[in-house]
Design an enzyme around this catalytic site. Structure first.
Site, PDB file in Angstrom:
ATOM      1  N   LYS A   8       0.830  -1.203   0.000  1.00 44.35           N
ATOM      2  CA  LYS A   8       0.000   0.000   0.000  1.00 44.35           C
ATOM      3  C   LYS A   8       0.875   1.268   0.000  1.00 44.35           C
ATOM      4  CE  LYS A   8      -3.179   2.949   0.528  1.00 44.35           C
ATOM      5  NZ  LYS A   8      -4.302   3.209  -0.308  1.00 44.35           N
ATOM      6  N   CYS A  32      -3.958  10.740   1.147  1.00 44.09           N
ATOM      7  CA  CYS A  32      -3.209   9.503   0.881  1.00 44.09           C
ATOM      8  C   CYS A  32      -1.803   9.793   0.375  1.00 44.09           C
ATOM      9  CB  CYS A  32      -3.952   8.671  -0.157  1.00 44.09           C
ATOM     10  SG  CYS A  32      -5.687   8.466   0.220  1.00 44.09           S
TER      11      CYS A  32
HETATM   12  N1  SAJ Z   1      -1.841  14.653  -9.212  1.00 42.14           N
HETATM   13  C1  SAJ Z   1      -0.954  15.407  -9.973  1.00 42.14           C
HETATM   14  N2  SAJ Z   1      -0.560  14.915 -11.185  1.00 42.14           N
HETATM   15  C2  SAJ Z   1      -1.003  13.720 -11.659  1.00 42.14           C
HETATM   16  C3  SAJ Z   1      -1.888  12.959 -10.875  1.00 42.14           C
HETATM   17  C4  SAJ Z   1      -2.283  13.450  -9.641  1.00 42.14           C
HETATM   18  O1  SAJ Z   1      -0.527  16.502  -9.581  1.00 42.14           O
HETATM   19  O2  SAJ Z   1      -0.621  13.361 -12.779  1.00 42.14           O
HETATM   20  C5  SAJ Z   1      -2.270  15.149  -7.897  1.00 42.14           C
HETATM   21  C6  SAJ Z   1      -3.795  15.294  -7.747  1.00 42.14           C
HETATM   22  O3  SAJ Z   1      -4.250  16.519  -8.257  1.00 42.14           O
HETATM   23  C7  SAJ Z   1      -3.956  15.186  -6.244  1.00 42.14           C
HETATM   24  C8  SAJ Z   1      -2.865  14.181  -5.854  1.00 42.14           C
HETATM   25  O4  SAJ Z   1      -1.946  14.180  -6.921  1.00 42.14           O
HETATM   26  O5  SAJ Z   1      -3.694  16.417  -5.599  1.00 42.14           O
HETATM   27  C9  SAJ Z   1      -3.342  12.773  -5.611  1.00 42.14           C
HETATM   28  O6  SAJ Z   1      -4.357  12.403  -6.551  1.00 42.14           O
HETATM   29  P1  SAJ Z   1      -4.471  10.954  -7.207  1.00 42.14           P
HETATM   30  O7  SAJ Z   1      -5.651  10.953  -8.087  1.00 42.14           O
HETATM   31  O8  SAJ Z   1      -3.176  10.563  -7.784  1.00 42.14           O
HETATM   32  O9  SAJ Z   1      -4.656   9.985  -5.978  1.00 42.14           O
HETATM   33  P2  SAJ Z   1      -5.629   9.950  -4.697  1.00 42.14           P
HETATM   34  O10 SAJ Z   1      -4.865  10.514  -3.531  1.00 42.14           O
HETATM   35  O11 SAJ Z   1      -6.957  10.506  -4.964  1.00 42.14           O
HETATM   36  O12 SAJ Z   1      -5.779   8.365  -4.515  1.00 42.14           O
HETATM   37  C10 SAJ Z   1      -4.611   7.588  -4.320  1.00 42.14           C
HETATM   38  C11 SAJ Z   1      -4.656   6.394  -5.287  1.00 42.14           C
HETATM   39  N3  SAJ Z   1      -3.342   5.752  -5.309  1.00 42.14           N
HETATM   40  C12 SAJ Z   1      -2.689   5.482  -6.465  1.00 42.14           C
HETATM   41  O13 SAJ Z   1      -3.130   5.789  -7.547  1.00 42.14           O
HETATM   42  C13 SAJ Z   1      -1.394   4.769  -6.347  1.00 42.14           C
HETATM   43  C14 SAJ Z   1      -5.745   5.424  -4.865  1.00 42.14           C
HETATM   44  O14 SAJ Z   1      -5.714   4.254  -5.665  1.00 42.14           O
HETATM   45  C15 SAJ Z   1      -5.568   5.048  -3.388  1.00 42.14           C
HETATM   46  O15 SAJ Z   1      -6.573   4.160  -2.938  1.00 42.14           O
HETATM   47  C16 SAJ Z   1      -5.666   6.324  -2.575  1.00 42.14           C
HETATM   48  O16 SAJ Z   1      -4.582   7.175  -2.974  1.00 42.14           O
HETATM   49  C17 SAJ Z   1      -5.578   5.976  -1.105  1.00 42.14           C
HETATM   50  O17 SAJ Z   1      -6.630   5.939  -0.445  1.00 42.14           O
HETATM   51  O18 SAJ Z   1      -4.491   5.653  -0.617  1.00 42.14           O
END
Ligand code: SAJ
Length: 426
Positions: A205, A259
Site C-alpha cells: 500500500k 493519501c
Molecule cells: N496529481 C498530480 N498529477 C497527476 C496525478 C495526480 O498533480 O498526474 C495530484 C492530484 O491533483 C492530487 C494528488 O496528486 O492532488 C493525488 O491524486 P491521485 O488521483 O493521484 O490519488 P488519490 O490521492 O486521490 O488516490 C490515491 C490512489 N493511489 C494510487 O493511484 C497509487 C488510490 O488508488 C488510493 O486508494 C488512494 O490514494 C488511497 O486511499 O491511498
C-alpha cells in the site's frame, strides 16, 4: 469460513462505502463512528461526504435493514478498522484513531472472530501495534482470533467501482487469517484476491502511493525545467509519452489528499536513512503551491491589493475533499502576499476558511477580479466558455495551473492566458 455479521469501525471515505457494499451484498453490518454528528446524519439518510453513487448505495443499505449505524461497536463475527491515519505536525503517523478503534473492539472480541485493518499504516503496524492491543482480550492472535491487514486502494471519485473491481491484497498474520480474509472479501470483490503476509500488504500500500508521489514530483520538476528553458511542458510530456516505456504524469499546483501527500512520510519516518528520494519527492510536491505563487509574481509583479478569483479548492478534480489541498495552500499563500482572494469550490459551497473569502458561484467569484487562477480541473471549470466569462469579469488575465483550458480559445475571447509549465511564463 462463513461470516454473518460485520462491524465496520470508521464511516469515512473507505468505511462507509465498505459497510454499505457488504450490507447490499446481504451481510448484517454495524457501521460505527465515534462522531455523533456523522451518526445522527446517517440515521436521517444524510451523508457527510460526497462520492458519486454513495448516497444511493447507503440509502439502499439502510432501507434493506442490513446496515445499522451506531456510535459504539457490538459483538460481531468480523471487525473491520477503517479509521483515518493522518500525520502530525512533525510528519509522523498519527495512529491514535487506530489505537482507539482497536481498544474499543477488545471487550467484544470472541473466539473465531476475524479482525481486519484497512487503514493505511506504517510497516509492521499489524504485528507490533495491533496484536498487543487485541491480545488484551485474553485471546491469542492467529489461534483464537484471526487478523489481517487489507489495504484499500480505491480512487476517490471512483470508489464504488474500484471497491468491487480492484485486485484485493489480503495480508494475514498467518495462513488461516489470510484465508479467512479472502473468504470475507469474496462476498463482493470481483477482482483478484491475493493472499500474502501482513507486513508485505502494508508495504504494498505504501509503495503504491509513494511510487505515484515520486512520479508526480518528477513531473513537477520537469515543469520547472520547461519554464527555465522556454519549453511547453505539456507538449514535451505528450511527446515523451510516445516512448513505449515512458509515462510522465501531469505537473500541477501540488499533491494533496489524505493519501499520496501523507503515506510516503510513513516510510520516511520508519526508515529515514533509507528514504532520501522519497523524502525529496515529498518536499518537491509540498513546495509546488509556493512555486505557483512565485510564477504569478514573476508574471504580474507585486500581488498586493490585487483581486484574484481562485477557481477550485479541492485536492483534485470532481471531489469534495479539501484535505492537504494544494489549491487551498495556493489561495492562502496569495492572501499572505497581500492579494484579495475570492475563492469558489463547487463541491463544497459551504466551506469556510479563516481569512479567505469563499463565495457560492462563479459569477460572484469573478465579478471584481483582476486575475482568474484555475487551481482544480473540475469538469465544470474545464467546460467554461471564455467568451461568456469575459462578459462577467473585469479580469483580462487568466493563469491555468492544471492545463484545464484551451489556450487559443481563452486568447481569442480576449484574455491573456498563462499556464504552469509554459516556457513563456518566466
Ligand atoms: N496529481 C498530480 N498529477 C497527476 C496525478 C495526480 O498533480 O498526474 C495530484 C492530484 O491533483 C492530487 C494528488 O496528486 O492532488 C493525488 O491524486 P491521485 O488521483 O493521484 O490519488 P488519490 O490521492 O486521490 O488516490 C490515491 C490512489 N493511489 C494510487 O493511484 C497509487 C488510490 O488508488 C488510493 O486508494 C488512494 O490514494 C488511497 O486511499 O491511498
Amino acid at each position: 469460513m462463513k461470516f454473518n455479521h460485520i462491524c465496520v469501525l470508521g464511516l469515512g471515505y473507505i468505511g462507509l462505502p465498505t459497510a454499505s457494499t457488504f450490507a447490499t451484498s446481504g451481510m448484517k453490518v454495524s457501521g460505527v463512528d465515534t462522531n455523533l454528528q456523522i451518526v445522527n446524519g446517517l440515521h436521517h439518510g444524510k451523508l457527510h461526504l460526497y462520492e458519486p453513487g454513495l448516497r444511493e448505495l447507503v440509502q439502499t443499505a439502510l432501507k434493506s435493514g442490513n446496515l445499522t449505524i451506531m456510535s459504539q461497536p457490538e459483538p460481531a463475527d468480523v471487525f473491520i478498522i477503517a479509521v483515518p491515519t493522518p500525520f502530525k505536525e512533525d510528519k509522523k503517523a498519527d495512529m491514535s484513531f487506530v489505537i482507539s478503534a482497536a481498544e474499543s473492539i477488545v471487550p467484544f472480541l470472541r473466539k473465531g472472530n476475524l479482525v481486519v485493518l484497512e487503514s493505511t499504516s506504517p510497516p509492521r503496524t499489524t504485528r507490533d501495534l495491533l496484536i498487543p492491543i487485541l491480545e488484551k482480550s485474553g485471546l491469542k492472535a492467529g489461534i483464537d482470533f484471526l487478523l489481517v491487514y487489507s489495504p484499500e486502494r480505491v480512487l476517490p471519485g471512483q470508489i464504488l467501482r474500484e471497491l468491487v473491481e480492484n485486485t484485493r491484497v489480503i495480508g494475514g498474520i498467518n495462513p488461516a487469517s489470510s484465508q479467512a480474509g479472502r473468504d470475507l472479501y469474496a462476498t463482493f470483490v470481483r477482482g483478484e484476491i491475493i493472499q500474502t503476509d501482513a507486513t508485505t500488504a502494508e508495504m504494498v500500500k505504501l509503495m503504491e502511493n509513494t511510487f505515484r508521489d515520486v512520479n508526480i514530483a518528477i513531473a513537477n520538476e520537469f515543469s520547472h525545467l520547461a519554464e527555465r528553458f522556454g519549453v511547453n511542458i505539456w507538449e514535451a510530456i505528450a511527446l515523451a509519452n510516445r516512448h513505449p516505456r515512458v509515462k510522465v504524469l501531469n505537473p500541477g499546483p501540488g499533491v494533496g489528499g489524505h493519501c499520496i501527500s501523507v503515506d510516503p512520510w510513513f516510510l520516511v519516518e520508519a526508515a529515514p536513512d533509507d528514504t532520501p528520494l522519497i523524502h525529496t519527492a515529498r518536499e518537491v510536491n509540498d513546495a509546488q503551491p509556493h512555486h505557483v505563487v512565485h510564477l504569478l509574481q514573476k508574471k504580474l509583479g507585486n500581488l498586493e491589493g490585487m483581486t484574484i478569483a481562485a477557481l477550485g479548492l479541492a485536492y483534485k478534480p470532481d471531489v469534495d475533499d479539501l484535505r492537504e489541498s494544494p489549491a487551498l495552500q495556493v489561495a492562502e499563500d496569495l492572501q499572505k502576499e497581500g492579494a484579495n482572494v475570492v475563492a469558489y469550490e463547487p463541491f463544497k459551497k459551504d466551506f469556510k476558511h479563516t481569512g479567505l473569502q469563499i463565495v457560492e458561484s462563479i459569477p460572484k467569484a469573478i465579478e471584481n477580479s483582476d486575475v482568474l487562477i484555475l487551481l482544480v480541473a473540475h469538469t465544470e471549470f474545464c467546460n467554461l466558455d471564455p467568451a461568456e466569462i469575459f462578459k462577467l469579469t473585469p479580469a483580462r488575465v487568466v493563469f491555468d495551473t492544471v492545463n484545464g483550458w484551451n489556450k487559443e480559445k481563452w486568447q481569442s475571447a480576449g484574455f491573456q492566458y498563462f499556464r504552469l509549465g509554459d516556457g513563456t511564463l518566466t
